[in-house]
Each structure stands twice: as structure tokens, then as C-alpha cells.
Scaffold this motif. Structure first.
Motif, PDB file in Angstrom:
ATOM      1  N   LEU A  51      15.371 119.182 -10.061  1.00 46.96           N
ATOM      2  CA  LEU A  51      15.680 119.232  -8.633  1.00 46.96           C
ATOM      3  C   LEU A  51      17.036 119.901  -8.446  1.00 46.96           C
ATOM      4  O   LEU A  51      17.929 119.752  -9.271  1.00 46.96           O
ATOM      5  CB  LEU A  51      15.732 117.823  -8.020  1.00 46.96           C
ATOM      6  N   ARG A  52      17.170 120.625  -7.332  1.00 46.93           N
ATOM      7  CA  ARG A  52      18.422 121.331  -7.050  1.00 46.93           C
ATOM      8  C   ARG A  52      18.742 121.185  -5.569  1.00 46.93           C
ATOM      9  O   ARG A  52      17.931 121.551  -4.717  1.00 46.93           O
ATOM     10  CB  ARG A  52      18.265 122.798  -7.421  1.00 46.93           C
ATOM     11  N   TRP A  53      19.917 120.600  -5.290  1.00 49.79           N
ATOM     12  CA  TRP A  53      20.417 120.537  -3.918  1.00 49.79           C
ATOM     13  C   TRP A  53      21.406 121.683  -3.757  1.00 49.79           C
ATOM     14  O   TRP A  53      22.447 121.716  -4.416  1.00 49.79           O
ATOM     15  CB  TRP A  53      21.123 119.211  -3.646  1.00 49.79           C
ATOM     16  N   ASN A  54      21.079 122.642  -2.895  1.00 53.34           N
ATOM     17  CA  ASN A  54      21.943 123.800  -2.668  1.00 53.34           C
ATOM     18  C   ASN A  54      22.891 123.500  -1.506  1.00 53.34           C
ATOM     19  O   ASN A  54      22.455 123.090  -0.426  1.00 53.34           O
ATOM     20  CB  ASN A  54      21.107 125.037  -2.358  1.00 53.34           C
ATOM     21  N   LEU A  55      24.171 123.702  -1.761  1.00 56.94           N
ATOM     22  CA  LEU A  55      25.213 123.474  -0.761  1.00 56.94           C
ATOM     23  C   LEU A  55      25.688 124.830  -0.260  1.00 56.94           C
ATOM     24  O   LEU A  55      26.049 125.693  -1.055  1.00 56.94           O
ATOM     25  CB  LEU A  55      26.400 122.724  -1.388  1.00 56.94           C
ATOM     26  N   GLU A  56      25.677 125.007   1.054  1.00 57.35           N
ATOM     27  CA  GLU A  56      26.088 126.290   1.623  1.00 57.35           C
ATOM     28  C   GLU A  56      27.398 126.164   2.374  1.00 57.35           C
ATOM     29  O   GLU A  56      27.609 125.208   3.119  1.00 57.35           O
ATOM     30  CB  GLU A  56      24.999 126.819   2.561  1.00 57.35           C
ATOM     31  N   ALA A  57      28.262 127.162   2.178  1.00 54.81           N
ATOM     32  CA  ALA A  57      29.542 127.287   2.883  1.00 54.81           C
ATOM     33  C   ALA A  57      30.391 126.019   2.741  1.00 54.81           C
ATOM     34  O   ALA A  57      30.898 125.490   3.719  1.00 54.81           O
ATOM     35  CB  ALA A  57      29.317 127.652   4.343  1.00 54.81           C
ATOM     36  N   ALA A  58      30.550 125.549   1.518  1.00 54.72           N
ATOM     37  CA  ALA A  58      31.314 124.323   1.260  1.00 54.72           C
ATOM     38  C   ALA A  58      32.804 124.628   1.183  1.00 54.72           C
ATOM     39  O   ALA A  58      33.209 125.703   0.742  1.00 54.72           O
ATOM     40  CB  ALA A  58      30.846 123.693  -0.048  1.00 54.72           C
ATOM     41  N   TRP A  59      33.598 123.667   1.623  1.00 59.40           N
ATOM     42  CA  TRP A  59      35.059 123.758   1.507  1.00 59.40           C
ATOM     43  C   TRP A  59      35.635 122.357   1.412  1.00 59.40           C
ATOM     44  O   TRP A  59      35.123 121.425   2.012  1.00 59.40           O
ATOM     45  CB  TRP A  59      35.668 124.553   2.662  1.00 59.40           C
ATOM     46  N   PRO A  60      36.715 122.196   0.627  1.00 60.24           N
ATOM     47  CA  PRO A  60      37.304 120.865   0.447  1.00 60.24           C
ATOM     48  C   PRO A  60      38.122 120.446   1.663  1.00 60.24           C
ATOM     49  O   PRO A  60      39.019 121.150   2.104  1.00 60.24           O
ATOM     50  CB  PRO A  60      38.192 121.025  -0.786  1.00 60.24           C
ATOM     51  N   ASN A  61      37.791 119.274   2.200  1.00 58.94           N
ATOM     52  CA  ASN A  61      38.495 118.726   3.353  1.00 58.94           C
ATOM     53  C   ASN A  61      39.497 117.657   2.934  1.00 58.94           C
ATOM     54  O   ASN A  61      40.507 117.463   3.594  1.00 58.94           O
ATOM     55  CB  ASN A  61      37.493 118.134   4.342  1.00 58.94           C
ATOM     56  N   LYS A  62      39.198 116.969   1.833  1.00 56.44           N
ATOM     57  CA  LYS A  62      40.048 115.879   1.372  1.00 56.44           C
ATOM     58  C   LYS A  62      40.038 115.888  -0.153  1.00 56.44           C
ATOM     59  O   LYS A  62      38.989 116.099  -0.761  1.00 56.44           O
ATOM     60  CB  LYS A  62      39.498 114.552   1.897  1.00 56.44           C
ATOM     61  N   ILE A  63      41.202 115.655  -0.734  1.00 58.16           N
ATOM     62  CA  ILE A  63      41.287 115.579  -2.187  1.00 58.16           C
ATOM     63  C   ILE A  63      42.190 114.400  -2.522  1.00 58.16           C
ATOM     64  O   ILE A  63      43.159 114.134  -1.813  1.00 58.16           O
ATOM     65  CB  ILE A  63      41.802 116.905  -2.796  1.00 58.16           C
ATOM     66  N   GLU A  64      41.807 113.657  -3.548  1.00 59.44           N
ATOM     67  CA  GLU A  64      42.565 112.468  -3.946  1.00 59.44           C
ATOM     68  C   GLU A  64      42.849 112.503  -5.434  1.00 59.44           C
ATOM     69  O   GLU A  64      41.949 112.740  -6.233  1.00 59.44           O
ATOM     70  CB  GLU A  64      41.770 111.193  -3.658  1.00 59.44           C
ATOM     71  N   GLY A  65      44.093 112.236  -5.771  1.00 56.37           N
ATOM     72  CA  GLY A  65      44.467 112.072  -7.161  1.00 56.37           C
ATOM     73  C   GLY A  65      44.134 110.656  -7.608  1.00 56.37           C
ATOM     74  O   GLY A  65      43.642 109.838  -6.830  1.00 56.37           O
ATOM     75  N   PRO A  66      44.408 110.348  -8.851  1.00 54.68           N
ATOM     76  CA  PRO A  66      44.038 109.032  -9.394  1.00 54.68           C
ATOM     77  C   PRO A  66      44.964 107.915  -8.911  1.00 54.68           C
ATOM     78  O   PRO A  66      46.085 108.161  -8.476  1.00 54.68           O
ATOM     79  CB  PRO A  66      44.196 109.230 -10.897  1.00 54.68           C
ATOM     80  N   THR A  67      44.471 106.706  -9.002  1.00 50.74           N
ATOM     81  CA  THR A  67      45.299 105.520  -8.850  1.00 50.74           C
ATOM     82  C   THR A  67      45.846 105.206 -10.231  1.00 50.74           C
ATOM     83  O   THR A  67      45.078 105.031 -11.173  1.00 50.74           O
ATOM     84  CB  THR A  67      44.464 104.337  -8.323  1.00 50.74           C
ATOM     85  N   LEU A  68      47.148 105.167 -10.340  1.00 45.77           N
ATOM     86  CA  LEU A  68      47.774 104.972 -11.650  1.00 45.77           C
ATOM     87  C   LEU A  68      48.278 103.542 -11.772  1.00 45.77           C
ATOM     88  O   LEU A  68      48.811 102.969 -10.820  1.00 45.77           O
ATOM     89  CB  LEU A  68      48.925 105.961 -11.830  1.00 45.77           C
ATOM     90  N   ASN A  69      48.079 102.944 -12.967  1.00 43.09           N
ATOM     91  CA  ASN A  69      48.470 101.569 -13.206  1.00 43.09           C
ATOM     92  C   ASN A  69      48.936 101.466 -14.653  1.00 43.09           C
ATOM     93  O   ASN A  69      48.147 101.659 -15.582  1.00 43.09           O
ATOM     94  CB  ASN A  69      47.285 100.637 -12.941  1.00 43.09           C
ATOM     95  N   ALA A  70      50.202 101.134 -14.854  1.00 40.77           N
ATOM     96  CA  ALA A  70      50.770 101.086 -16.201  1.00 40.77           C
ATOM     97  C   ALA A  70      50.146 100.011 -17.079  1.00 40.77           C
ATOM     98  O   ALA A  70      50.229 100.076 -18.303  1.00 40.77           O
ATOM     99  CB  ALA A  70      52.284 100.867 -16.123  1.00 40.77           C
ATOM    100  N   THR A  71      49.492  99.009 -16.477  1.00 40.02           N
ATOM    101  CA  THR A  71      48.873  97.953 -17.284  1.00 40.02           C
ATOM    102  C   THR A  71      47.370  98.163 -17.456  1.00 40.02           C
ATOM    103  O   THR A  71      46.720  97.359 -18.110  1.00 40.02           O
ATOM    104  CB  THR A  71      49.109  96.575 -16.638  1.00 40.02           C
ATOM    105  N   GLY A  72      46.836  99.206 -16.895  1.00 42.44           N
ATOM    106  CA  GLY A  72      45.389  99.438 -16.961  1.00 42.44           C
ATOM    107  C   GLY A  72      44.987 100.272 -18.159  1.00 42.44           C
ATOM    108  O   GLY A  72      45.829 100.845 -18.866  1.00 42.44           O
ATOM    109  N   THR A  73      43.676 100.335 -18.380  1.00 44.21           N
ATOM    110  CA  THR A  73      43.133 101.147 -19.468  1.00 44.21           C
ATOM    111  C   THR A  73      42.000 102.053 -18.984  1.00 44.21           C
ATOM    112  O   THR A  73      41.283 102.629 -19.787  1.00 44.21           O
ATOM    113  CB  THR A  73      42.587 100.239 -20.591  1.00 44.21           C
ATOM    114  N   GLU A  74      41.833 102.154 -17.664  1.00 46.24           N
ATOM    115  CA  GLU A  74      40.733 102.930 -17.110  1.00 46.24           C
ATOM    116  C   GLU A  74      41.035 104.430 -17.159  1.00 46.24           C
ATOM    117  O   GLU A  74      42.176 104.843 -17.300  1.00 46.24           O
ATOM    118  CB  GLU A  74      40.461 102.519 -15.652  1.00 46.24           C
ATOM    119  N   VAL A  75      39.998 105.209 -16.981  1.00 40.11           N
ATOM    120  CA  VAL A  75      40.132 106.661 -16.899  1.00 40.11           C
ATOM    121  C   VAL A  75      40.738 107.007 -15.545  1.00 40.11           C
ATOM    122  O   VAL A  75      40.393 106.413 -14.524  1.00 40.11           O
ATOM    123  CB  VAL A  75      38.745 107.334 -17.063  1.00 40.11           C
TER     124      VAL A  75
END
Length: 147
Positions: free
Chosen positions: A106-130
Motif C-alpha cells: 500500500l502507498r499513501w501519496n502526499l502532495e504539496a507537503a510542507w513542515p508546519n511544526k517541528i519538535e526536538g527531543p525531551t531531554l532527561n539526564a536520568t533517563g535512558t530512552e531514545v
């Protein structure tokens, strides 16, 4: 007893993303492959029932949200920066679902896409998540192709 072959649904973990002018786009999650629409009420003065007719109105798509682990690649941020500084940097792309043998199904084709919002990671010095980043794409149309 049925003689029809068994057809199992596809699994949701085996997919890839292709977007114009982006390097390998390995995302761990895609959501928002949706379409919705408005309804328009219409009634003439000679209609006998005292109700309005419901007509299809404008169609709306997305937004499509992409999530991936942070890597040493700024291509999403660069694309977002192009839009934020006024460049009309719309791109086409596809979300491709694959079967267990990695064949496109299956293929979902996206037309005329543009980024409206971008988020960096949540950082935690005691965590081990990606560390994850996410981007929200605005799209003008989504179509589905069956391979």
C-alpha cells in the motif's frame, strides 16, 4: 468449509517514507493519514420536507506527523527553516506499507507537503530512552494506491 484463501491484515511496523529531496527517511512512527470533509446545508424554497439537504463540501487532509530517533541529520530542520523564512518549499512524498517479505503493498501519496511544526527531543539526564524528534506536515492531498 470456505474455499477462499485466508487473507491476513498487514502489520503496522513495516513501512518506509519517501520525500522529495530528503535523504534516507527512517521514521519510527507515522500518524495522521486521514481525510475529512465539510458538509454544506442546502435547501430551496420549494422543498417539501422541512429539512436541509446535506451536500459534500471542501475536503481536508492531515496533518501527517512523523517521528524518528535523533540522528546526525538536519534535513528536516533545514526544510522547516526554508518554510519559516518564506520559501515555497512544498514536496511530494509517500508512506509505503510493506508485507513481511518487504514487498510494497500500500502507498499513501502526499502532495504539496510542507513542515508546519517541528519538535526536538525531551531531554532527561536520568533517563535512558531514545531522543526523538517529530515534524508535522501539512498536505494538500492524500491518495491511496494498492500495489
Amino acid at each position: 468449509m470456505s474455499t477462499q484463501p485466508r487473507v491476513d491484515p498487514f502489520r503496522d511496523f513495516n513501512f518506509r517514507l519517501e520525500i522529495d529531496n530528503l535523504p534516507v527517511a527512517a521514521f519510527s512512527e507515522v500518524s495522521g493519514l486521514s481525510s475529512d470533509g465539510d458538509t454544506v446545508d442546502y435547501r430551496t424554497g420549494v422543498d417539501i420536507p422541512l429539512t436541509a439537504r446535506k451536500l459534500p463540501g471542501l475536503r481536508k487532509f492531515g496533518p501527517v506527523t512523523l517521528k524518528r530517533g535523533m540522528v546526525n541529520d538536519s534535513s528536516l530542520w533545514d526544510w522547516y527553516r526554508n518554510i519559516a523564512t518564506g520559501s515555497a518549499d512544498r514536496r511530494n512524498g509517500s508512506v509505503i506499507l510493506m508485507d513481511e517479505a518487504r514487498n510494497d503493498v500500500l502507498r499513501w501519496n502526499l502532495e504539496a507537503a510542507w513542515p508546519n511544526k517541528i519538535e526536538g527531543p525531551t531531554l532527561n539526564a536520568t533517563g535512558t530512552e531514545v531522543a526523538f524528534e517529530s515534524v508535522e506536515l501539512i498536505v494538500e492531498d492524500i491518495t491511496l494506491e494498492v500495489a
